[in-house]
Write a protein that holds these residues in place. Structure first.
Motif, PDB file in Angstrom:
ATOM      1  N   UNK A 119       5.260  55.401  82.867  1.00  0.00           N
ATOM      2  CA  UNK A 119       6.677  56.599  84.130  1.00  0.00           C
ATOM      3  C   UNK A 119       7.785  57.349  83.838  1.00  0.00           C
ATOM      4  N   UNK A 120       8.017  56.691  82.134  1.00  0.00           N
ATOM      5  CA  UNK A 120       9.208  57.013  82.017  1.00  0.00           C
ATOM      6  C   UNK A 120       8.880  57.611  80.320  1.00  0.00           C
ATOM      7  N   UNK A 121       7.541  57.891  80.128  1.00  0.00           N
ATOM      8  CA  UNK A 121       7.673  58.545  78.885  1.00  0.00           C
ATOM      9  C   UNK A 121       7.076  59.804  78.547  1.00  0.00           C
ATOM     10  N   UNK A 122       7.203  60.963  79.148  1.00  0.00           N
ATOM     11  CA  UNK A 122       6.771  62.151  78.809  1.00  0.00           C
ATOM     12  C   UNK A 122       7.357  62.602  78.159  1.00  0.00           C
ATOM     13  N   UNK A 123       8.903  62.288  77.973  1.00  0.00           N
ATOM     14  CA  UNK A 123      10.226  62.850  77.325  1.00  0.00           C
ATOM     15  C   UNK A 123      10.422  61.787  76.277  1.00  0.00           C
ATOM     16  N   UNK A 124      11.256  62.413  75.702  1.00  0.00           N
ATOM     17  CA  UNK A 124      11.593  61.707  73.845  1.00  0.00           C
ATOM     18  C   UNK A 124      12.017  60.280  74.899  1.00  0.00           C
ATOM     19  N   UNK A 125      12.258  58.922  74.440  1.00  0.00           N
ATOM     20  CA  UNK A 125      11.880  57.245  75.300  1.00  0.00           C
ATOM     21  C   UNK A 125      13.380  57.890  74.029  1.00  0.00           C
ATOM     22  N   UNK A 126      14.729  57.003  75.182  1.00  0.00           N
ATOM     23  CA  UNK A 126      15.769  55.994  75.024  1.00  0.00           C
ATOM     24  C   UNK A 126      14.809  55.163  73.850  1.00  0.00           C
ATOM     25  N   UNK A 127      15.955  54.750  72.289  1.00  0.00           N
ATOM     26  CA  UNK A 127      15.579  53.555  71.873  1.00  0.00           C
ATOM     27  C   UNK A 127      16.334  52.725  72.940  1.00  0.00           C
ATOM     28  N   UNK A 128      16.897  52.736  73.328  1.00  0.00           N
ATOM     29  CA  UNK A 128      17.956  51.755  73.752  1.00  0.00           C
ATOM     30  C   UNK A 128      17.667  51.161  75.055  1.00  0.00           C
ATOM     31  N   UNK A 129      16.254  51.580  75.656  1.00  0.00           N
ATOM     32  CA  UNK A 129      15.795  51.314  77.017  1.00  0.00           C
ATOM     33  C   UNK A 129      14.277  50.592  77.114  1.00  0.00           C
ATOM     34  N   UNK A 130      14.054  49.928  75.703  1.00  0.00           N
ATOM     35  CA  UNK A 130      12.724  50.446  75.651  1.00  0.00           C
ATOM     36  C   UNK A 130      11.547  48.766  75.949  1.00  0.00           C
ATOM     37  N   UNK A 131      11.005  48.859  76.039  1.00  0.00           N
ATOM     38  CA  UNK A 131       9.873  48.165  77.199  1.00  0.00           C
ATOM     39  C   UNK A 131       8.882  47.558  75.783  1.00  0.00           C
ATOM     40  N   UNK A 132       8.630  46.257  75.017  1.00  0.00           N
ATOM     41  CA  UNK A 132       7.809  46.107  73.934  1.00  0.00           C
ATOM     42  C   UNK A 132       6.983  45.037  74.861  1.00  0.00           C
ATOM     43  N   UNK A 133       5.838  45.962  74.066  1.00  0.00           N
ATOM     44  CA  UNK A 133       3.932  45.183  74.399  1.00  0.00           C
ATOM     45  C   UNK A 133       4.789  43.695  73.696  1.00  0.00           C
ATOM     46  N   UNK A 134       4.199  42.194  74.727  1.00  0.00           N
ATOM     47  CA  UNK A 134       3.874  41.054  74.706  1.00  0.00           C
ATOM     48  C   UNK A 134       2.634  40.815  73.568  1.00  0.00           C
ATOM     49  N   UNK A 135       2.836  41.244  71.600  1.00  0.00           N
ATOM     50  CA  UNK A 135       1.380  41.343  71.146  1.00  0.00           C
ATOM     51  C   UNK A 135       1.212  39.598  71.085  1.00  0.00           C
ATOM     52  N   UNK A 136       2.184  39.189  71.153  1.00  0.00           N
ATOM     53  CA  UNK A 136       2.752  37.428  70.255  1.00  0.00           C
ATOM     54  C   UNK A 136       1.569  36.194  71.015  1.00  0.00           C
ATOM     55  N   UNK A 137       1.156  37.263  72.658  1.00  0.00           N
ATOM     56  CA  UNK A 137       0.276  36.745  73.423  1.00  0.00           C
ATOM     57  C   UNK A 137      -1.218  36.652  72.864  1.00  0.00           C
ATOM     58  N   UNK A 138      -0.858  37.565  71.989  1.00  0.00           N
ATOM     59  CA  UNK A 138      -2.885  37.840  71.346  1.00  0.00           C
ATOM     60  C   UNK A 138      -2.842  36.209  70.343  1.00  0.00           C
ATOM     61  N   UNK A 139      -1.616  35.390  69.671  1.00  0.00           N
ATOM     62  CA  UNK A 139      -1.520  34.559  68.317  1.00  0.00           C
ATOM     63  C   UNK A 139      -2.153  32.971  69.091  1.00  0.00           C
ATOM     64  N   UNK A 140      -1.994  33.183  70.514  1.00  0.00           N
ATOM     65  CA  UNK A 140      -2.108  31.718  71.158  1.00  0.00           C
ATOM     66  C   UNK A 140      -2.238  31.266  70.509  1.00  0.00           C
ATOM     67  N   UNK A 141      -4.418  31.515  70.871  1.00  0.00           N
ATOM     68  CA  UNK A 141      -5.626  31.118  70.465  1.00  0.00           C
ATOM     69  C   UNK A 141      -6.739  32.186  70.574  1.00  0.00           C
ATOM     70  N   UNK A 142      -7.567  31.622  70.067  1.00  0.00           N
ATOM     71  CA  UNK A 142      -8.670  32.294  69.801  1.00  0.00           C
ATOM     72  C   UNK A 142      -9.275  33.270  71.441  1.00  0.00           C
ATOM     73  N   UNK A 143      -9.093  32.012  72.592  1.00  0.00           N
ATOM     74  CA  UNK A 143      -9.681  32.745  74.045  1.00  0.00           C
ATOM     75  C   UNK A 143      -9.494  33.881  74.259  1.00  0.00           C
ATOM     76  N   UNK A 144      -7.817  33.280  74.542  1.00  0.00           N
ATOM     77  CA  UNK A 144      -6.959  34.587  75.620  1.00  0.00           C
ATOM     78  C   UNK A 144      -6.677  35.909  73.960  1.00  0.00           C
ATOM     79  N   UNK A 145      -7.481  35.690  73.045  1.00  0.00           N
ATOM     80  CA  UNK A 145      -7.929  36.744  72.220  1.00  0.00           C
ATOM     81  C   UNK A 145      -8.449  37.873  72.308  1.00  0.00           C
ATOM     82  N   UNK A 146      -9.462  37.246  72.619  1.00  0.00           N
ATOM     83  CA  UNK A 146     -11.144  37.514  72.894  1.00  0.00           C
ATOM     84  C   UNK A 146     -10.831  38.767  74.671  1.00  0.00           C
ATOM     85  N   UNK A 147     -10.474  37.564  75.202  1.00  0.00           N
ATOM     86  CA  UNK A 147     -10.504  38.092  76.548  1.00  0.00           C
ATOM     87  C   UNK A 147      -9.119  39.213  76.858  1.00  0.00           C
TER      88      UNK A 147
END
Length: 301
Positions: A119-147
């Motif tokens: 919702x806030x991404x139509x402008x050049x984003x403020x690097x001080x207010x980021x919302x990173x993706x939790x991609x470490x979830x993909x490394x937890x196990x093979x089933x979670x990765x596939x899902x």
């Protein structure tokens, strides 16, 4: 009429004085470069940088072996519908900016990415207010990765800067195999490409047309133009934006048969421009292109 000898003499003296003054001014700089040895660096060719390495097209299929049962996992004991909601919250709902940036010590380019709420991404984003993706979830196990793996590509808007590095950025950041899964993409254009002139729309290669055509499930496509200026008035296009529908760029957009939403986004000093007030012809261009896409889909059906 030939110049008089006196006038020619005055001109020659003035030129000689100018040359002497320039030598006096630059002589310390020249002397410093010779003493420090920097004159060798000035004569060398600029260093070449290697581009970002594309992700491999051959991937290991994790589905060739069945996933082991995990009866002790509280997370996997949840219903699949509830797990999908968790995947969407952890991996989706963002606007992910991806750029090719230089690594000067190693003379290479690499991909730099960051995410902000959609919702806030139509402008050049403020690097001080980021919302990173939790991609470490993909490394937890093979089933979670596939899902959950496809959620990362289908539930986010990916933003790429236009230009010659666009194709390299997409191939190195997401991989060509992920293109059919993408559903929302934004092509961001810097200040120098603000479309006051039509020349941009005559060069669709700036948007990497070949890769856009491979996004078979693309539902939303944004073209964002950003301007930082001290001027108080907004620039107005010196052409009719509605005519862009017939340009090479317009025909490229019309070939994206799955597209359902098209937006021309303009920001002026980090503020979103209301095109319906500033220049409603851009809104008419959006509607005209979408009408063509809908018409082509109906013909196919």
């Amino acid at each position: 009429m030939a110049p008089s000898p006196l006038r020619k003499l005055v001109v020659d003296i003035a030129v000689a004085i100018a040359i002497a003054v320039s030598l006096v001014i630059t002589s310390p700089i020249i002397l410093y470069t010779f003493i420090t040895g920097q004159w060798r660096d000035m004569l060398r060719r600029p260093p070449t940088y290697t581009g970002p390495t594309p992700l491999p097209t051959n991937r290991i299929d994790l589905r060739i072996r069945p996933c082991a049962a995990q009866p002790d996992s509280l997370f996997l004991s949840l219903p699949r519908e509830l797990r999908d909601c968790i995947y969407a919250e952890a991996l989706g709902g963002r606007r992910v900016w991806m750029q090719v940036v230089p690594d000067h010590p190693n003379r290479r380019h690499y991909i730099f990415s960051y995410a902000v709420p959609r919702g806030e991404g139509d402008l050049r984003p403020d690097l001080g207010a980021l919302d990173p993706l939790c991609i470490s979830l993909l490394r937890s196990c093979r089933q979670i990765y596939l899902e959950s793996h496809s959620v990362l590509f289908s539930h986010n808007t990916f933003v790429f800067d236009s230009g010659t590095s666009l194709e390299h950025c997409i191939r190195a950041a997401l991989g060509e195999w992920s293109l059919p899964v993408l559903r929302s993409v934004c092509i961001n254009h810097p200040n120098r490409l603000f479309p006051t002139q039509r020349v941009f729309f005559d060069h669709p290669e700036l948007t990497s047309s070949g890769l856009l055509k491979q996004m078979k499930r693309l539902r939303r496509l944004d073209f964002q133009f950003n301007v930082i200026s001290l001027r108080k008035s907004l620039p107005v296009a010196q052409y009719d934006p509605r005519e862009v529908e017939k340009s090479a760029w317009g025909q490229l957009v019309c070939e994206l048969s799955s597209l359902e939403e098209l937006r021309m986004i303009f920001t002026w000093n980090r503020e979103r421009v209301d095109t319906s007030v500033w220049d409603p012809r851009w809104n008419e261009l959006e509607r005209g292109l979408l009408a063509q896409i809908v018409g082509k889909r109906r013909k196919i059906l």
